[in-house]
Design an enzyme around this catalytic site. Structure first.
Site, short mmCIF file in Angstrom:
data_model
loop_
_atom_site.label_atom_id
_atom_site.label_comp_id
_atom_site.label_asym_id
_atom_site.label_seq_id
_atom_site.Cartn_x
_atom_site.Cartn_y
_atom_site.Cartn_z
N GLN A 3 60.97 -5.22 18.73
CA GLN A 3 59.88 -5.67 17.87
C GLN A 3 58.71 -6.20 18.71
O GLN A 3 57.60 -6.32 18.20
CB GLN A 3 60.35 -6.80 16.96
CG GLN A 3 61.35 -6.36 15.94
CD GLN A 3 61.80 -7.48 15.04
OE1 GLN A 3 61.07 -8.44 14.81
NE2 GLN A 3 63.00 -7.37 14.53
N SER A 52 45.14 7.53 4.14
CA SER A 52 46.27 7.89 5.01
C SER A 52 47.53 7.10 4.71
O SER A 52 48.59 7.40 5.25
CB SER A 52 45.89 7.77 6.49
OG SER A 52 45.93 6.44 6.92
N THR A 94 39.03 6.13 5.53
CA THR A 94 37.82 5.32 5.30
C THR A 94 36.57 6.02 5.82
O THR A 94 35.50 5.92 5.22
CB THR A 94 37.97 3.95 6.00
OG1 THR A 94 39.04 3.25 5.37
CG2 THR A 94 36.71 3.13 5.91
N1 ASP Z 1 43.31 3.00 3.99
C1 ASP Z 1 42.47 3.73 4.91
C2 ASP Z 1 43.24 4.94 5.38
O1 ASP Z 1 44.09 4.82 6.20
C3 ASP Z 1 42.08 2.85 6.05
C4 ASP Z 1 41.18 3.47 7.08
O2 ASP Z 1 40.95 4.66 7.15
O3 ASP Z 1 40.64 2.68 7.90
O4 ASP Z 1 43.00 6.02 4.90
#
Ligand code: ASP
Length: 356
Positions: free
Chosen positions: A294, A74, A25
């Site tokens: 868990q 990611s 992100t």
């Molecule tokens: N979906 C994004 C990622 O993990 C979420 C983030 O970076 O906050 O690449």
């Protein structure tokens, strides 16, 4: 590699930090389908830094930026991604005083844990960070996280893989993502912070770090993860009513070489002989099976209750208070190396990088 930042132009390389941009992100842009990974991060970062007050900019350590040609969300990372990043750091280790890895937050703690096993004996900082908002969004957390990561990556006393996020420095093998929206998205349930931002200072707590045990040259272990990148290690979280045949379907598949079981509480499993038999059949074939709880805090104590006692007899190894990330990536790491089964079991219960 992108061009060095203008601030870096005159600094010798061993005084610089290398930022590795992998996606997430932090560098995403809006598309009709939602946020997508995006490039040109070098120029975009320079523009963002140019908005900072001059004294703040001047305090930042100088850096070069290595942008991956295909930045990813990611959620698409896998063991090959971890191997790739570790190899890039390993190949450049002596060229930089520290490293910052920019990464998506969804699997950031998995990558950080894996890097820690691959980069054992680190003699300088590797700080992984990301952001909950893209760099260009108003009030984004991206720039603060990059600044903090750079400041910690310049502290030579820090000699391990850490995560900097929202003012906190966490051990890479101890962190988990705890929130899908809040800026304070990571926590370290079973280990204190390695450092934190205190007003304008970035304070590292050396007594909590690994530096005291890092003697001699780094002992990097960079095995090939490709034989384990197609689901050969499974993660099974118990649920009430889970049937033995379901567990057997995971564990007894010939392709599976290891498993992480996430048990109840202090290490309990349903009182079902068929479940224990499925696990024993898998360990009997030499599969490496470890167990954690868990519950996010505390440790497993296999055998504390009768409901967990049979697991020890079935050959399950205790993961103590490890995070799922640390336990799973350790299984991958140990299975990727030419160790005996006894050697893997021994290494799993030995703290290698402060993960247990
Ligand atoms: N979906 C994004 C990622 O993990 C979420 C983030 O970076 O906050 O690449």
């Amino acid at each position: 590699m992108s061009t060095p930042s203008p601030l870096a132009a005159c600094a010798p390389s061993e005084e610089r930090i290398l930022i590795i941009y992998t996606g997430g992100t932090i560098g995403m842009e809006v598309s009709p389908n939602g946020l997508v990974p995006s490039g040109h991060f070098d120029k975009r970062l320079d523009q963002a830094l140019a908005q900072l007050p001059l004294p703040e900019r001047q305090r930042l350590p100088v850096f070069d930026l290595l942008s991956y040609s295909t930045p990813i969300d990611s959620s698409a990372a896998n063991p090959m991604t971890w191997q790739h990043i570790a190899a890039d750091i390993g190949a450049r280790l002596s060229d930089y005083r520290g490293f910052v890895v920019l990464h998506g937050t969804d699997t950031l703690s998995w990558t950080a844990a894996s890097l820690a096993y691959q980069l054992q004996g680190l003699d300088r900082p590797v700080v992984v960070t990301g952001a909950m908002q893209p760099l260009e969004i108003a009030n984004s957390d991206a720039l603060e996280n990059i600044q903090g990561a750079l400041h910690f990556a310049a502290q030579s006393a820090l000699q391990e893989v850490a995560i900097y996020f929202a003012g906190q420095l966490l051990r890479g093998t101890r962190a988990v993502k705890q929130h899908t929206e809040a800026a304070n998205a990571f926590t370290s349930p079973n280990y204190p912070l390695l450092g934190e931002r205190v007003e304008e200072d970035f304070v590292y707590y050396p007594s909590r770090g690994l530096s005291h045990q890092q003697r001699g040259a780094p002992r990097f272990e960079l095995p090939d993860y490709a034989p384990l990148a197609q689901g050969e290690v499974v993660r099974v979280t118990l649920w009430p009513g889970m049937a033995a045949w379901q567990l057997a379907a995971w564990l007894n598949d010939a392709r599976v070489r290891g498993a992480l079981l996430e048990l109840w509480g202090a290490g309990n499993i349903a009182n079902d002989p068929d479940i224990v038999a499925a696990i024993a059949a898998a360990t009997g074939e030499g599969k490496l099976i470890a167990a954690i709880s868990q519950a996010p805090q505390g440790s497993v104590h296999l055998g504390a209750y009768a409901a967990g006692h049979d697991l020890v007899e079935a050959g399950v190894i205790s993961g103590d208070g490890m995070t799922p990330e640390a336990a799973y990536t350790k299984l991958i790491h140990l299975l990727a190396q030419p160790l005996t089964e006894a050697g893997r079991r021994q290494q799993f219960v030995t703290p290698l990088v402060g993960e247990r």
